[in-house]
Design a protein around this motif. Structure first.
Motif, mmCIF file in Angstrom:
data_model
loop_
_atom_site.group_PDB
_atom_site.id
_atom_site.type_symbol
_atom_site.label_atom_id
_atom_site.label_comp_id
_atom_site.label_asym_id
_atom_site.label_seq_id
_atom_site.Cartn_x
_atom_site.Cartn_y
_atom_site.Cartn_z
ATOM 1 N N ASN A 17 2.173 -10.146 6.017
ATOM 2 C CA ASN A 17 1.091 -11.012 6.486
ATOM 3 C C ASN A 17 0.713 -10.676 7.929
ATOM 4 O O ASN A 17 -0.475 -10.603 8.277
ATOM 5 N N GLN A 18 1.702 -10.435 8.769
ATOM 6 C CA GLN A 18 1.428 -10.111 10.167
ATOM 7 C C GLN A 18 0.841 -8.711 10.339
ATOM 8 O O GLN A 18 0.211 -8.419 11.343
ATOM 9 N N THR A 19 1.081 -7.826 9.375
ATOM 10 C CA THR A 19 0.635 -6.440 9.528
ATOM 11 C C THR A 19 -0.743 -6.204 8.924
ATOM 12 O O THR A 19 -1.579 -5.512 9.504
ATOM 13 N N TYR A 20 -0.970 -6.752 7.715
ATOM 14 C CA TYR A 20 -2.276 -6.476 7.083
ATOM 15 C C TYR A 20 -2.837 -7.659 6.306
ATOM 16 O O TYR A 20 -3.809 -7.494 5.581
ATOM 17 N N ILE A 21 -2.228 -8.834 6.464
ATOM 18 C CA ILE A 21 -2.641 -10.080 5.804
ATOM 19 C C ILE A 21 -2.388 -9.971 4.301
ATOM 20 O O ILE A 21 -1.516 -10.630 3.777
ATOM 21 N N GLU A 30 12.085 -2.384 9.323
ATOM 22 C CA GLU A 30 11.802 -3.242 10.478
ATOM 23 C C GLU A 30 12.570 -4.559 10.366
ATOM 24 O O GLU A 30 13.185 -5.012 11.342
ATOM 25 N N GLN A 62 5.241 2.219 2.806
ATOM 26 C CA GLN A 62 4.921 1.063 3.664
ATOM 27 C C GLN A 62 5.937 -0.043 3.425
ATOM 28 O O GLN A 62 6.397 -0.694 4.370
ATOM 29 N N TYR A 115 6.325 -12.368 5.358
ATOM 30 C CA TYR A 115 5.878 -12.681 6.719
ATOM 31 C C TYR A 115 5.418 -11.421 7.440
ATOM 32 O O TYR A 115 4.346 -11.380 8.056
ATOM 33 N N ILE A 116 6.214 -10.371 7.346
ATOM 34 C CA ILE A 116 5.867 -9.169 8.088
ATOM 35 C C ILE A 116 4.634 -8.491 7.481
ATOM 36 O O ILE A 116 3.806 -7.922 8.192
ATOM 37 N N ALA A 170 9.084 0.835 5.190
ATOM 38 C CA ALA A 170 8.935 0.622 6.639
ATOM 39 C C ALA A 170 9.086 -0.862 6.985
ATOM 40 O O ALA A 170 9.734 -1.213 7.971
ATOM 41 N N PHE A 171 8.496 -1.741 6.163
ATOM 42 C CA PHE A 171 8.682 -3.180 6.398
ATOM 43 C C PHE A 171 10.166 -3.541 6.347
ATOM 44 O O PHE A 171 10.675 -4.269 7.196
ATOM 45 N N ASN A 186 0.842 -1.200 0.000
ATOM 46 C CA ASN A 186 0.000 0.000 0.000
ATOM 47 C C ASN A 186 0.882 1.256 0.000
ATOM 48 O O ASN A 186 0.952 1.990 0.978
ATOM 49 N N ALA A 188 -2.356 -6.835 0.969
ATOM 50 C CA ALA A 188 -2.508 -5.419 0.632
ATOM 51 C C ALA A 188 -3.923 -5.192 0.089
ATOM 52 O O ALA A 188 -4.730 -6.118 0.027
#
Lengths: 358, 358
Positions: free
Chosen positions: A232-236, A78, A71, A229-230, A74-75, A67, A238
């Protein structure tokens, strides 16, 4: 007195492809309603990944659609820095949000001067030899934000070689590369890279519309699982509903038509801005006219732009002050003028207003 | 042998409001193309915030719309725990992604048993007295995931009172509350709360479609600036293009019509599942039939569901194993059956296949 904003790097409302997107989303719903309305792949909506892969020359398996490219960055920050820390290297000046994102996830940010031909690679190499090897080097190679310049092939090649030698990642942030209106394209670092150290980033914000929030990374294999993975963990998944519209718009050939419409419009805005600057500011303002993109960057000799900004905002001609783009106290006599959303016929008045404040 | 999946809490493809959304996005583009295609407010697309505020009884200024409520929860976990650590309390069992998100941002997760009437508040209060005060208590009050049960009014009131007394936040995660097919609604904690400690979360994933990725938090004033800041730093604005379609869909009254269509369909699926369980598993499977939502949770006495899952997946009847919903080694004899996406006429065969594996 209407505002003439030089502040935001945003496309002009009058240039948005409204009809084309309206028709694209209708076609997308006819073709693949279930695919765009259920959950999807954390790596992104597959038809869009495929189109991006074809256009930018990459296997769709490594295309990661999110998105907006911010974003995605940022992933990555992290994944690379959260919990473990480490160093990141940026150009000085650079995109302000990048600095904030890197710090947010625990990176130490080292800034290296942006010279006329790109980041100061000698300084970067010297720092590496002194033990300050970064985990990530963040570069905006085309029509840099804020400086507007283009990194030369020689500097790109040296960066890629250094990355191979020292094992760091290069983030090649390229939202403006397709918006060149004069001069010639320079080879991308991702294409010079034989060691798989370059993460290429593209975005549809400047070339279609910001509100659809679609950006993509071309990810080396080593990073794909961690990034998926990250996500998926954040918003499943986009926002496939929006990205399906982008896919359909692109597949219909509208992306290139849109670039062909935008480039001369942006060049006309840049030309009008340059003319207005020469008329109203003359030698007081030092700049190089960009060959593409959204921004003109320059130095107002002896002027404190931090202090000028509130007055300019009050006069309805906001800009972004140069100091926002540095990690230290530099850039106070610089400012960034975004010409993308100012109509050519408004430029002269905008710059005249600014000049009156000096 | 076609797969009959009891695994994912996903709406059934045959129940998606395709025509209604197609027409909503076309109307949205006619009404507000510029608003939905340019960057927007980091708090979300205003017409949708306004509709949500009206429906759920909240000032639109505190409604924060994001790309799915999971993204919103990740923002909150970062705001509350990143860098500083701290404790979070959850029900045992609870939504698996919540546990992972809390840990990802540095929280220590304490799990308290989920009793028939809700989280074990006595245990929570005792822990607080022993110095283990959480910064956040995460509760799914309606048709809990995975357990399917509803927290009673008495427990909700005690939680709200404890939050006021000890100054922690309650995250009231309520994606299923509108999907009740029998029994009566229980007052929301956000409405019982006079101290401003409850963050109410709603989602359109289960009530419109997942692919539009729209969720919202009703944020107490103290958290609004921090949450808007982190959203701005992560994606500038949410995907307004998709959220404008949701706003138009809702404003046209389609949200309530969709609920009226979905509830009896979900109840029929639950009824068919219950009948199949009684036929094929009888006393071996202990469960309570839910009054709403997507999930049925139960205990397969003496069965290792972790070991059963690969066999069930191979037999085309995947589920989610109970142990995924605990922070410790509990739940191995439990499983979660999502009935939302399985047609009533497939239930009997699905459970028969599962029973044959025992």
């Amino acid at each position: 007195m209407a505002t003439i904003s030089f502040a935001r790097g945003v496309p002009s409302a009058d240039l948005l492809p409204v009809d084309e997107l309206k028709s694209a989303i209708a076609r997308a719903m006819d073709k693949d309603a279930t695919g765009m309305l259920l959950y999807g792949d954390p790596m992104g909506y597959m038809p869009l990944r495929t189109w991006i892969g074809d256009r930018w020359g990459f296997d769709a398996a490594g295309v990661f659609v999110t998105n907006g490219s911010l974003q995605a960055f940022a992933f990555l920050a992290e994944v690379l820095f959260a919990g473990s820390g480490g160093r990141a290297a940026v150009e000085a000046p650079t995109y302000d949000r990048t600095i904030l994102t890197l710090k947010r996830f625990g990176a130490t940010v080292d800034a290296y001067p942006l010279l006329e031909d790109g980041i100061d690679v000698d300084a970067l190499e010297a720092a590496i030899k002194a033990g300050k090897t970064p985990g990530l080097v963040y570069i905006i190679p085309n029509f840099q934000n804020p400086a507007g310049n283009v990194t030369t092939l020689a500097v790109r090649q040296r960066l890629v070689d250094l990355a191979a030698e020292h094992g760091f990642w290069i983030f090649e942030d390229d939202p403006y590369g397709d918006l060149r209106f004069s001069g010639n394209d320079v080879a991308r670092m991702v294409d010079l890279d034989t060691a798989g150290r370059v993460i290429y980033s593209t975005s549809f914000t400047k070339t279609i519309a910001p509100g659809i929030r679609a950006g993509a990374l071309l990810l080396p294999e080593e990073l794909r699982k961690k990034m998926a993975y990250i996500a998926n963990q954040t918003y499943i998944g986009a926002v496939h509903f929006a990205h399906a519209a982008v896919a359909e718009y692109c597949a219909a050939g509208e992306f290139d038509k849109g670039l062909d419409r935008a480039r001369p419009q942006l060049e006309a805005r840049k030309d009008a801005l340059v003319a207005a600057l020469d008329t109203h500011l003359g030698d007081r303002f030092t700049y190089r006219a960009p060959e593409g993109g959204y921004f003109l960057w320059g130095k107002l000799e002896g002027v404190d732009c931090d202090a000028l900004l509130p007055k300019a905002t009050e006069a309805g001609v906001p800009f972004v002050k140069g100091s926002d783009f540095f990690v230290d106290d530099s850039g106070k006599d610089h400012l960034r003028l975004a010409f993308s959303a100012v109509k050519p016929e408004e430029m002269d008045e905008g710059i005249a207003r600014l000049a009156q404040l000096l």
